[in-house]
Write an enzyme that holds these catalytic residues in place. Structure first.
Site, PDB file in Angstrom:
ATOM      1  N   SER A 125      14.401  16.624  11.880  1.00 36.46           N
ATOM      2  CA  SER A 125      13.997  15.319  11.366  1.00 36.46           C
ATOM      3  C   SER A 125      14.185  14.237  12.411  1.00 36.46           C
ATOM      4  O   SER A 125      15.096  14.311  13.248  1.00 36.46           O
ATOM      5  CB  SER A 125      14.860  14.997  10.143  1.00 36.46           C
ATOM      6  N   TYR A 150      23.420  14.483   5.458  1.00 39.12           N
ATOM      7  CA  TYR A 150      22.117  15.152   5.587  1.00 39.12           C
ATOM      8  C   TYR A 150      21.655  15.125   7.047  1.00 39.12           C
ATOM      9  O   TYR A 150      21.312  16.157   7.632  1.00 39.12           O
ATOM     10  CB  TYR A 150      21.063  14.475   4.692  1.00 39.12           C
ATOM     11  N   LYS A 154      21.105  18.190  10.200  1.00 40.65           N
ATOM     12  CA  LYS A 154      19.946  18.442  11.080  1.00 40.65           C
ATOM     13  C   LYS A 154      20.391  18.464  12.539  1.00 40.65           C
ATOM     14  O   LYS A 154      19.937  19.296  13.326  1.00 40.65           O
ATOM     15  CB  LYS A 154      18.857  17.387  10.847  1.00 40.65           C
TER      16      LYS A 154
HETATM   17  C1  UD1 Z   1      14.612   9.309   4.973  1.00 35.16           C
HETATM   18  C2  UD1 Z   1      15.409   9.901   6.090  1.00 35.16           C
HETATM   19  C3  UD1 Z   1      14.721  11.094   6.671  1.00 35.16           C
HETATM   20  C4  UD1 Z   1      14.462  12.087   5.587  1.00 35.16           C
HETATM   21  C5  UD1 Z   1      13.593  11.422   4.547  1.00 35.16           C
HETATM   22  C6  UD1 Z   1      13.303  12.418   3.439  1.00 35.16           C
HETATM   23  C7  UD1 Z   1      16.805   8.418   7.377  1.00 35.16           C
HETATM   24  C8  UD1 Z   1      16.887   7.409   8.473  1.00 35.16           C
HETATM   25  N1  UD1 Z   1      15.602   8.913   7.128  1.00 35.16           N
HETATM   26  O1  UD1 Z   1      13.479   8.677   5.566  1.00 35.16           O
HETATM   27  O2  UD1 Z   1      15.498  11.695   7.654  1.00 35.16           O
HETATM   28  O3  UD1 Z   1      13.829  13.204   6.131  1.00 35.16           O
HETATM   29  O4  UD1 Z   1      14.264  10.278   4.038  1.00 35.16           O
HETATM   30  O5  UD1 Z   1      14.130  12.322   2.362  1.00 35.16           O
HETATM   31  O6  UD1 Z   1      17.778   8.731   6.779  1.00 35.16           O
HETATM   32  N2  UD1 Z   1      11.401   2.039   0.736  1.00 35.16           N
HETATM   33  C9  UD1 Z   1      11.259   0.944  -0.099  1.00 35.16           C
HETATM   34  N3  UD1 Z   1      11.418   1.151  -1.442  1.00 35.16           N
HETATM   35  C10 UD1 Z   1      11.669   2.382  -1.987  1.00 35.16           C
HETATM   36  C11 UD1 Z   1      11.808   3.480  -1.121  1.00 35.16           C
HETATM   37  C12 UD1 Z   1      11.671   3.271   0.244  1.00 35.16           C
HETATM   38  O7  UD1 Z   1      11.033  -0.179   0.347  1.00 35.16           O
HETATM   39  O8  UD1 Z   1      11.814   2.489  -3.207  1.00 35.16           O
HETATM   40  C13 UD1 Z   1      11.226   1.834   2.175  1.00 35.16           C
HETATM   41  C14 UD1 Z   1      12.458   2.177   2.991  1.00 35.16           C
HETATM   42  O9  UD1 Z   1      13.301   1.054   3.126  1.00 35.16           O
HETATM   43  C15 UD1 Z   1      11.834   2.609   4.318  1.00 35.16           C
HETATM   44  C16 UD1 Z   1      10.487   3.211   3.909  1.00 35.16           C
HETATM   45  O10 UD1 Z   1      10.224   2.706   2.616  1.00 35.16           O
HETATM   46  O11 UD1 Z   1      11.579   1.493   5.111  1.00 35.16           O
HETATM   47  C17 UD1 Z   1      10.502   4.731   3.870  1.00 35.16           C
HETATM   48  O12 UD1 Z   1      11.616   5.147   3.096  1.00 35.16           O
HETATM   49  P1  UD1 Z   1      11.815   6.667   2.660  1.00 35.16           P
HETATM   50  O13 UD1 Z   1      10.544   7.200   2.113  1.00 35.16           O
HETATM   51  O14 UD1 Z   1      13.029   6.739   1.824  1.00 35.16           O
HETATM   52  O15 UD1 Z   1      12.045   7.451   4.041  1.00 35.16           O
HETATM   53  P2  UD1 Z   1      13.099   7.186   5.209  1.00 35.16           P
HETATM   54  O16 UD1 Z   1      14.272   6.444   4.735  1.00 35.16           O
HETATM   55  O17 UD1 Z   1      12.336   6.640   6.362  1.00 35.16           O
END
Ligand code: UD1
Length: 339
Positions: A125, A150, A154
């Site tokens: 990841s 987590y 990795k």
């Molecule tokens: C995270 C993990 C990644 C993991 C992936 C799968 C980290 C840094 N990254 O990715 O390693 O493989 O999850 O579970 O730990 N967001 C919102 N509202 C929401 C959900 C998300 O605004 O309800 C935003 C988050 O702040 C982020 C983006 O959307 O900026 C993507 O979030 P998300 O889909 O959770 O993925 P990551 O956090 O990037």
């Protein structure tokens, strides 16, 4: 040629099984069904018209891993997806993550080391980079202290494989560092099946649009990015799945330059949370109810891949767009809720 896919009924695993079968491989799946359902097997079969061999097996049980490899002694390659992946849960239940993600890996590698030659693809990841100092992120960017158990699994997983490859030149491995996989198969036969409240952005968007959630919270609107929201590299799961087949073929054809290689898998394009919402609204024709709220702890500001190595060395690049991914995710959500 027989290929074993662990976690083959999961989100990325199931899409990879389809691409492996499309490429002519015979696929064996192991899955413990903890975070997946047996119906995924039907979805795969409906797409490819070939039912993969399936065995319910928990890779934490060392004796079961041993006897599996004893029975299936003609496997040409392994793609190892089986793992827990919820960042927040890993903070609260670290030992669950270390036991599952690490022990399973060790048990598999122990069996592979008994064989003549083995090819092993590992699900890693972009989380290993943390907040990288330079964007886009190359494979040479330093691995930062993990933000969560987590993420740590990795990093440790990669180290375990690297150390094992160092003393065993009959083992060839590629670690694939995924950016943000999203979307579903265009047939809507398979897709993401989050259990409970989704933590990831895209399932939360589609569940909000279909009425299961009232509102999407956008975590942070005052980051130092063009629109103030975090930037990620969203990659269509079908593109990601195809990369696994190419990586496997690289090992099978012995084109790898060393017996442990690492590739980033992303589009190379950063999209903000608001870009993702705009894309969703465009392809679905629906307005999304969202609100900008406080930042989420542990989020990096910006992460997107430098893809030169994947493009030129691996010989793979993405073909599908953010809109394609959103469109497929939305069709998938509508299909599963119509049941
Ligand atoms: C995270 C993990 C990644 C993991 C992936 C799968 C980290 C840094 N990254 O990715 O390693 O493989 O999850 O579970 O730990 N967001 C919102 N509202 C929401 C959900 C998300 O605004 O309800 C935003 C988050 O702040 C982020 C983006 O959307 O900026 C993507 O979030 P998300 O889909 O959770 O993925 P990551 O956090 O990037």
């Amino acid at each position: 040629m027989k290929i074993l896919v662990t976690g083959g009924l999961g989100f990325i695993g199931s899409h990879t099984v389809v691409e492996l079968q499309n490429a002519g491989f015979e696929v064996l799946i192991i899955d413990n069904l903890e975070n997946s359902t047996i119906e995924v097997l039907d979805g795969i079969t409906n797409i490819t018209k070939v039912r993969p061999h399936f065995q319910k097996l928990d890779l934490r049980v060392k004796e079961d891993v041993k006897s599996y490899f004893k029975t299936h002694n003609d496997i040409a390659g392994i793609i190892h997806f089986a793992a827990n992946k919820a960042v927040g849960e890993s903070v609260n239940e670290p030992l669950k993550y270390y036991e599952n993600n690490i022990n399973s890996l060790v048990y598999i590698l122990q069996e592979l080391c008994k064989l003549n030659h083995q090819n092993f693809i590992f699900s890693s990841s972009c989380t290993v980079y943390g907040q990288a100092d330079t964007l886009p992120i190359t494979e040479n960017a330093p691995v930062k202290p993990a933000e969560s158990p987590y993420g740590n699994t990795k990093q440790i997983g990669e180290e375990i494989i690297r150390d094992t490859c160092r003393i065993n030149d009959k083992l060839s491995s590629i670690a694939l560092r995924y950016f943000n996989p999203i979307g579903a198969h265009p047939t809507t036969e398979i897709g993401e099946l989050p259990i409970g409240v989704p933590q990831n952005l895209v399932p939360f968007i589609t569940q909000t649009a279909i009425g299961m959630r009232e509102q999407l919270s956008v975590f942070g609107g005052n980051y130092a990015t063009p629109d103030g929201t975090c930037i990620r590299d969203y990659i269509h799961v079908v593109d990601l799945a195809k990369a696994h087949v190419i990586a496997l073929q690289r090992l099978l054809e012995q084109k790898n330059k060393s017996n442990f290689e690492v590739f980033n898998l992303g589009t190379g394009k950063g999209s903000s949370v608001l870009d993702a919402i705009t894309s969703f609204e465009k392809v679905s024709g629906k307005k999304l109810n969202y609100q900008i709220v406080d930042r989420r702890e542990g989020d990096v500001v910006s992460a997107y891949a430098e893809t030169t190595s994947a493009n030129t060395v691996l010989g793979w690049k993405t073909e599908l767009t953010l809109d394609d991914a959103m469109d497929s995710a939305w069709k998938w959500e509508q299909k599963i809720r119509a049941k």
